[in-house]
Design an enzyme around this catalytic site. Structure first.
Site, PDB file in Angstrom:
ATOM      1  N   SER A  54       0.780  -1.317  -0.023  1.00 40.30           N
ATOM      2  CA  SER A  54      -0.058   0.246   0.204  1.00 40.30           C
ATOM      3  C   SER A  54       0.813   1.218   0.148  1.00 40.30           C
ATOM      4  CB  SER A  54      -0.920   0.105   1.427  1.00 40.30           C
ATOM      5  OG  SER A  54      -2.344  -0.511   1.056  1.00 40.30           O
ATOM      6  N   LYS A  57       0.542   3.417  -3.024  1.00 41.35           N
ATOM      7  CA  LYS A  57      -0.555   4.248  -3.416  1.00 41.35           C
ATOM      8  C   LYS A  57      -0.178   5.781  -3.380  1.00 41.35           C
ATOM      9  CE  LYS A  57      -3.788   0.871  -1.469  1.00 41.35           C
ATOM     10  NZ  LYS A  57      -4.430   0.211  -0.212  1.00 41.35           N
ATOM     11  N   TYR A 182      -2.136  -2.440 -10.975  1.00 41.37           N
ATOM     12  CA  TYR A 182      -2.019  -2.142  -9.409  1.00 41.37           C
ATOM     13  C   TYR A 182      -1.475  -3.206  -8.714  1.00 41.37           C
ATOM     14  CZ  TYR A 182      -4.023  -2.411  -4.632  1.00 41.37           C
ATOM     15  OH  TYR A 182      -4.328  -2.317  -3.255  1.00 41.37           O
ATOM     16  N   TYR A 234      -4.262   3.392   7.511  1.00 41.85           N
ATOM     17  CA  TYR A 234      -5.730   2.835   7.460  1.00 41.85           C
ATOM     18  C   TYR A 234      -6.398   3.375   8.706  1.00 41.85           C
ATOM     19  CZ  TYR A 234      -2.348  -0.775   5.365  1.00 41.85           C
ATOM     20  OH  TYR A 234      -1.340  -1.202   4.716  1.00 41.85           O
ATOM     21  N   VAL A 252       0.907  -3.821   3.767  1.00 40.85           N
ATOM     22  CA  VAL A 252       0.934  -5.019   4.382  1.00 40.85           C
ATOM     23  C   VAL A 252       1.956  -5.984   4.515  1.00 40.85           C
ATOM     24  CG1 VAL A 252      -1.650  -5.582   4.403  1.00 40.85           C
ATOM     25  CG2 VAL A 252      -0.190  -6.085   2.530  1.00 40.85           C
TER      26      VAL A 252
HETATM   27  N1  GLN Z   1      -1.635  -5.404  -2.407  1.00 42.99           N
HETATM   28  C1  GLN Z   1      -2.358  -5.313  -1.171  1.00 42.99           C
HETATM   29  C2  GLN Z   1      -3.792  -5.473  -1.450  1.00 42.99           C
HETATM   30  O1  GLN Z   1      -4.349  -4.799  -2.492  1.00 42.99           O
HETATM   31  C3  GLN Z   1      -1.955  -3.921  -0.704  1.00 42.99           C
HETATM   32  C4  GLN Z   1      -2.906  -3.784   0.901  1.00 42.99           C
HETATM   33  C5  GLN Z   1      -2.027  -3.348   1.803  1.00 42.99           C
HETATM   34  O2  GLN Z   1      -0.688  -3.034   1.770  1.00 42.99           O
HETATM   35  N2  GLN Z   1      -2.769  -2.702   2.869  1.00 42.99           N
HETATM   36  O3  GLN Z   1      -4.293  -6.109  -0.626  1.00 42.99           O
END
Ligand code: GLN
Length: 298
Positions: A54, A57, A182, A234, A252
């Site tokens: 994430s 992003k 993505y 988050y 994550v």
């Molecule tokens: N690639 C992960 C997903 O889409 C990224 C989510 C994350 O790092 N929180 O679930």
């Protein structure tokens, strides 16, 4: 400090909903700091590369804002935090207008990624990678294809989010192409130092710390840092803002990108996660660092 916080790693769990991520040693913990003068300080397990997940992003958002401008980007994604988990689908149906709440949750990030300029998935990924190379000063950064493929094969929820958004007109174009991009962006592999250098550029209002070159407009760097504060951790962003007070974005994989405005960038890696998906050791280490050197922006 790293040794002290490493003990907390047994309190969390490595993400395994992306099978490849589940293979990582949960006891790892490392931190790199890069000041705006270019001084680097590192401690712990900083040589182990990890995927951005994430954290990517933030960079996809910066690139989409530069490519398409604020009006187009905020036409498909909102600016408000959500109290729901990062991969939640619930608000997609209940919000009016029906668009994802912000670019830091999965739905919003998938919508933002769909706006990156380029003819093909590879063109778009190439542009994003080049942007990451420029921000980090590391041209060797590439995609961990094993992790990206692992996510591609198991991402039922992200596919559901994408189909939902296609139905609502938030996504245009091929869903599988958008998702392929993505998953690859999430699979971009970095070290703590790469993140610290990227954080330093954000902390420096988008300017490269060595050359002074503007890598992204000041207002784009500000938008990124604002989302990092309000949505970067988050549904633990409020708690993190109170206890740590550093604009940050977690993934994550256990990585955290931090930017202390006008001071330094921070990269943390600790793959053992709490129930909200943030690095257990990483968050508590950042809290201690922030308190000791008074880094809270508030
Ligand atoms: N690639 C992960 C997903 O889409 C990224 C989510 C994350 O790092 N929180 O679930």
């Amino acid at each position: 400090m790293v040794e002290e916080h490493q003990m907390l790693c047994c309190e969390g769990e490595v993400a395994d909903y992306i099978p490849e991520l589940g293979k990582v040693d949960p006891s790892l913990l490392g931190v790199s700091v890069c000041t705006l003068d270019g001084e680097v300080v590192e401690a712990g397990d900083t040589s182990r590369p990890f995927t951005m997940q994430s954290i990517s992003k933030v960079l996809a958002l910066a690139l989409a804002l530069m490519d398409r401008g604020e009006d187009v980007v905020f036409d498909v994604v909102g600016m408000e935090p959500t109290g729901d988990p990062f991969n939640s689908i619930i608000k997609l149906e209940t919000m009016n207008p029906r668009k994802p709440l912000n670019p830091m949750i999965n739905a919003g990030a998938i919508a933002v990624t769909s706006l990156i300029n380029g003819q093909t998935v590879n063109d778009k990924l190439g542009r994003l990678l080049q942007f990451v190379h420029e921000l980090s000063g590391n041209t060797k950064i590439s995609v961990n294809e094993k992790v990206a493929r692992s996510e591609h094969e198991t991402a039922h929820l992200n596919r559901a989010l994408a189909h939902f958004m296609k139905e609502d007109g938030v996504l245009t174009g091929s869903i599988e192409d958008i998702l392929a991009l993505y998953f690859q962006q999430c699979g971009i592999e970095v070290t703590c130092l790469d993140l610290a250098r990227i954080g330093a550029v954000l902390a420096n209002e988008g300017k490269d710390i060595a050359s002074g070159r503007q890598m992204m407009p000041v207002h784009v760097a500000r938008i990124c840092k604002t989302f990092m504060v309000t949505c970067g951790m988050y549904n633990a962003s409020g708690e993190f803002a109170i206890h740590v007070g550093i604009p940050a974005k977690s993934g994550v994989s256990g990585g955290i990108l931090g930017a202390v405005p006008f001071q330094l960038g921070i990269g943390v890696f600790g793959p053992s996660l709490d129930e909200k998906g943030n690095s257990v050791g990483g968050v508590s280490l950042l809290e201690s660092i922030s308190k000791r050197w008074d880094f809270s922006i508030f």
